[in-house]
Design a protein around this motif. Structure first.
Motif, PDB file in Angstrom:
ATOM      1  N   PHE A   5       6.251  12.400  23.476  1.00 56.76           N
ATOM      2  CA  PHE A   5       7.302  11.642  24.153  1.00 56.76           C
ATOM      3  C   PHE A   5       7.012  10.149  24.118  1.00 56.76           C
ATOM      4  CE2 PHE A   5       8.925   9.688  28.080  1.00 56.76           C
ATOM      5  CZ  PHE A   5      10.284   9.914  27.914  1.00 56.76           C
ATOM      6  N   ALA A   6       5.768   9.775  24.428  1.00 59.75           N
ATOM      7  CA  ALA A   6       5.396   8.355  24.449  1.00 59.75           C
ATOM      8  C   ALA A   6       5.513   7.735  23.066  1.00 59.75           C
ATOM      9  CB  ALA A   6       3.969   8.202  24.978  1.00 59.75           C
ATOM     10  N   LEU A   7       5.038   8.439  22.041  1.00 67.38           N
ATOM     11  CA  LEU A   7       5.125   7.927  20.675  1.00 67.38           C
ATOM     12  C   LEU A   7       6.577   7.812  20.223  1.00 67.38           C
ATOM     13  CD1 LEU A   7       2.191   9.857  18.932  1.00 67.38           C
ATOM     14  CD2 LEU A   7       2.251   7.447  19.624  1.00 67.38           C
ATOM     15  N   ALA A   8       7.410   8.784  20.613  1.00 69.62           N
ATOM     16  CA  ALA A   8       8.823   8.740  20.244  1.00 69.62           C
ATOM     17  C   ALA A   8       9.518   7.535  20.887  1.00 69.62           C
ATOM     18  CB  ALA A   8       9.518  10.044  20.655  1.00 69.62           C
ATOM     19  N   VAL A   9       9.208   7.265  22.152  1.00 68.27           N
ATOM     20  CA  VAL A   9       9.806   6.110  22.842  1.00 68.27           C
ATOM     21  C   VAL A   9       9.412   4.814  22.138  1.00 68.27           C
ATOM     22  CG1 VAL A   9       9.770   4.752  24.957  1.00 68.27           C
ATOM     23  CG2 VAL A   9      10.007   7.236  25.089  1.00 68.27           C
ATOM     24  N   VAL A  10       8.129   4.678  21.834  1.00 65.99           N
ATOM     25  CA  VAL A  10       7.649   3.467  21.157  1.00 65.99           C
ATOM     26  C   VAL A  10       8.284   3.338  19.779  1.00 65.99           C
ATOM     27  CG1 VAL A  10       5.624   2.346  20.155  1.00 65.99           C
ATOM     28  CG2 VAL A  10       5.473   3.412  22.417  1.00 65.99           C
ATOM     29  N   PHE A  11       8.340   4.451  19.052  1.00 66.88           N
ATOM     30  CA  PHE A  11       8.894   4.424  17.690  1.00 66.88           C
ATOM     31  C   PHE A  11      10.364   4.013  17.690  1.00 66.88           C
ATOM     32  CE2 PHE A  11      11.328   6.821  14.469  1.00 66.88           C
ATOM     33  CZ  PHE A  11      10.845   6.193  13.320  1.00 66.88           C
ATOM     34  N   PHE A  12      11.158   4.601  18.583  1.00 72.59           N
ATOM     35  CA  PHE A  12      12.593   4.310  18.571  1.00 72.59           C
ATOM     36  C   PHE A  12      12.900   2.919  19.136  1.00 72.59           C
ATOM     37  CE2 PHE A  12      12.949   8.984  18.196  1.00 72.59           C
ATOM     38  CZ  PHE A  12      13.699   9.013  17.029  1.00 72.59           C
ATOM     39  N   LEU A  13      12.097   2.430  20.059  1.00 74.01           N
ATOM     40  CA  LEU A  13      12.268   1.050  20.502  1.00 74.01           C
ATOM     41  C   LEU A  13      11.950   0.085  19.352  1.00 74.01           C
ATOM     42  CD1 LEU A  13      10.747   1.121  24.106  1.00 74.01           C
ATOM     43  CD2 LEU A  13      13.161   0.889  23.480  1.00 74.01           C
ATOM     44  N   TRP A  14      10.904   0.402  18.601  1.00 69.67           N
ATOM     45  CA  TRP A  14      10.549  -0.414  17.434  1.00 69.67           C
ATOM     46  C   TRP A  14      11.653  -0.359  16.386  1.00 69.67           C
ATOM     47  CZ3 TRP A  14       9.839   1.456  12.430  1.00 69.67           C
ATOM     48  CH2 TRP A  14       9.324   0.534  11.500  1.00 69.67           C
ATOM     49  N   LEU A  15      12.189   0.851  16.145  1.00 68.70           N
ATOM     50  CA  LEU A  15      13.234   1.015  15.130  1.00 68.70           C
ATOM     51  C   LEU A  15      14.528   0.332  15.554  1.00 68.70           C
ATOM     52  CD1 LEU A  15      14.178   2.310  12.467  1.00 68.70           C
ATOM     53  CD2 LEU A  15      14.769   4.359  13.787  1.00 68.70           C
ATOM     54  N   ARG A  16      14.853   0.436  16.835  1.00 67.76           N
ATOM     55  CA  ARG A  16      16.103  -0.156  17.321  1.00 67.76           C
ATOM     56  C   ARG A  16      16.139  -1.661  17.086  1.00 67.76           C
ATOM     57  NH1 ARG A  16      18.273  -0.031  23.612  1.00 67.76           N
ATOM     58  NH2 ARG A  16      20.216  -1.164  23.239  1.00 67.76           N
ATOM     59  N   ALA A  17      14.998  -2.307  17.264  1.00 69.97           N
ATOM     60  CA  ALA A  17      14.945  -3.762  17.078  1.00 69.97           C
ATOM     61  C   ALA A  17      15.097  -4.168  15.614  1.00 69.97           C
ATOM     62  CB  ALA A  17      13.622  -4.292  17.623  1.00 69.97           C
ATOM     63  N   ARG A  18      14.950  -3.192  14.706  1.00 74.64           N
ATOM     64  CA  ARG A  18      15.013  -3.500  13.275  1.00 74.64           C
ATOM     65  C   ARG A  18      16.222  -2.888  12.582  1.00 74.64           C
ATOM     66  NH1 ARG A  18      10.307  -3.823  15.302  1.00 74.64           N
ATOM     67  NH2 ARG A  18       8.661  -5.153  14.448  1.00 74.64           N
ATOM     68  N   LEU A  19      17.162  -2.338  13.334  1.00 79.15           N
ATOM     69  CA  LEU A  19      18.361  -1.758  12.735  1.00 79.15           C
ATOM     70  C   LEU A  19      19.210  -2.855  12.108  1.00 79.15           C
ATOM     71  CD1 LEU A  19      19.449   0.871  15.428  1.00 79.15           C
ATOM     72  CD2 LEU A  19      18.269   1.284  13.267  1.00 79.15           C
ATOM     73  N   SER A  20      19.722  -2.565  10.931  1.00 82.65           N
ATOM     74  CA  SER A  20      20.535  -3.544  10.217  1.00 82.65           C
ATOM     75  C   SER A  20      21.564  -2.822   9.360  1.00 82.65           C
ATOM     76  CB  SER A  20      19.653  -4.428   9.326  1.00 82.65           C
ATOM     77  OG  SER A  20      20.437  -5.272   8.511  1.00 82.65           O
ATOM     78  N   VAL A  21      22.796  -3.316   9.387  1.00 80.46           N
ATOM     79  CA  VAL A  21      23.856  -2.750   8.549  1.00 80.46           C
ATOM     80  C   VAL A  21      23.747  -3.287   7.126  1.00 80.46           C
ATOM     81  CG1 VAL A  21      26.347  -2.555   8.219  1.00 80.46           C
ATOM     82  CG2 VAL A  21      25.383  -2.472  10.535  1.00 80.46           C
TER      83      VAL A  21
END
Length: 270
Positions: free
Chosen positions: A49-65
């Protein structure tokens, strides 16, 4: 045989062990190991759970169309892909209109199972899904969710008619048959995931151990040692690939079956 305590479990117990003991004491539950009241599979779930939260917060900041990165594209493939095997694809193909409202729950369960299956590839960690209580917990969540969705979509009366069948005289029998059928889904989801991951982890550990033994033996066998030297390097790769394959297959199964159950509960022809 006493369970070997993982390093991450010791850390989690050092942080939250006293709180867990207090909570278990309030519930009059005696932990099997009072020194480590939080067992391996719970500690591993918390880590996932902790790794998933960190991973998706990291990914969200790098989302690009305009310029999606490799990680973003890989995660998008889990949602939609040319084979129509993504979570969003399966929901739309089975439910149709309004399917995306169910994506957060079904997608979260599928990703949790996938990450839990894969985490044992890291030395010193173990898959929580190889412990029966974790797949059972996931199966209960799925069971409650698709029934709740059916009730919310059709109302208690209309949804309840599904369990009674078309013939009023056979309704008592159909209620029993349908109830057993739905409860069997809990058993099916639990056992399938648990057994496959338990066996996969067991084979993974056994054959890596045998590979190490072969390496030590071959090192004392002169010419044979040179001939067998590549084996300890190739064999782990084979079993790592097999373990990854099993992890993805079981995560897919634990996603497609809840989608099918959900489709049956919320379909217009229900």
């Amino acid at each position: 045989m006493e369970e070997s305590i993982l390093g991450i479990t010791k850390l989690v117990n050092a942080l939250f062990g006293k709180l867990a003991l207090a909570l278990l004491g309030a519930l009059h539950i005696q932990p099997s190991n009072p020194e480590y009241p939080i067992p391996n599979h719970i500690a591993m779930e918390l880590l996932v759970f902790a790794l998933a939260v960190v991973f998706f917060l990291w990914l969200r900041a790098r989302l690009s169309v305009e310029r999606p990165g490799g990680t973003q594209q890989a995660m998008e493939m889990l949602l939609r892909n040319p084979m129509s095997l993504g979570v969003a694809d399966m929901l739309e193909n089975n439910i149709g209109h309004g399917a995306m409202r169910y994506l957060p729950m079904i997608g979260s369960i599928g990703l949790f199972v996938l990450f839990s299956n894969l985490i044992s590839l890291v030395p010193g960690l173990a898959s929580p899904t190889a412990e029966v209580s974790v797949p059972l917990g996931c199966a209960i969540v799925v069971f409650l969710y698709y029934h709740w969705s059916g009730l919310a979509k059709h109302g208690p009366v209309h949804y309840g008619k599904h369990f009674m069948g078309p013939n009023v005289y056979l309704s008592p029998l159909m209620v029993i048959v349908e109830s057993v059928s739905h409860l069997a889904r809990l058993l099916s989801l639990t056992v399938r995931l648990w057994v496959n991951m338990m066996v996969s982890e067991m084979l993974y550990g056994i054959f890596l151990g045998l590979t190490l033994a072969l390496f030590l033996f071959a090192g004392k066998a002169n010419a044979a040692g040179y001939a067998l030297a590549p084996v300890p390097f190739l064999a782990p790769v084979i079993f790592i690939i097999l373990h990854i394959f099993v992890a993805f297959v079981q995560a897919f199964v634990f996603t497609i079956l809840p989608v099918i159950y959900l489709a049956g509960a919320v379909s217009e022809g229900h």
